[in-house]
Design a protein around this motif. Structure first.
Motif: not given
Length: 173
Positions: A68-81, A127-140
């Motif tokens: 787990a890592k600290w993230v500063n207020s004001g940061s943008i969060l992107v859900a990956m899974y 999301l277009d860059a996600v590989q595979g089927s099923g639930q989309p999983n982004l990578s860093g």
């Protein structure tokens, strides 16, 4: 998306103009890790446009014992899974994040509010860059490779101010 950008704008990979990282989850087998006062954000919370509080907190020991890592207020969060993959939010508090979220913090050339709107606008490209089927999983790496059209900083600030004002009106309505 077209590679054409307005005059004076440049296209950059998000990873070249910002710091991007994810967090981790403390072991659920140690209940003490979840008795603390450190806000810990999970990917489902990124459904909120702005995050002012967390559903769960972790302890200092949990933070030390996990990724787990600290993230500063004001940061943008992107859900990956999963169902929230590609959702974008603005963190309004200092908090920690789990591994299903990428935090984005702009560098010297970027205004975070502008980046928020750009990433959100381009989330379908992610999301277009996600590989595979099923639930989309982004990578860093997919997030880092996202190409962002970027105007000069003063123009970013003006655009971000206008869009943020509209967001606030919508949020208050």
């Amino acid at each position: 998306m077209s590679d054409v950008v307005p005059e004076g704008w440049e296209r950059f990979k998000l990873g070249d103009i910002s710091r991007i990282y994810s967090g981790g989850t403390p072991s659920r087998t140690n209940g003490e890790f979840y008795i603390g006062n450190i806000p810990w954000i999970k990917s489902g919370e990124v459904n909120k446009r702005r995050i002012y509080s967390s559903e769960e907190n972790i302890s200092e020991e949990a933070l030390k014992s996990s990724s787990a890592k600290w993230v500063n207020s004001g940061s943008i969060l992107v859900a990956m899974y999963g169902a929230t993959a590609g959702k974008v939010s603005r963190l309004m508090i200092d908090a920690t994040i789990n591994q299903a979220i990428s935090a984005v913090w702009g560098g010297e050339k970027t205004e975070n509010d502008f980046l928020l709107h750009q990433i959100e606008f381009l989330s379908s490209d992610l999301l277009d860059a996600v590989q595979g089927s099923g639930q989309p999983n982004l990578s860093g790496q997919i997030i880092k490779d996202l190409k962002i059209p970027l105007p000069p900083l003063p123009e970013q600030k003006k655009i971000a101010s206008i869009l943020t004002s509209v967001d606030e009106v919508i949020e208050n309505t």
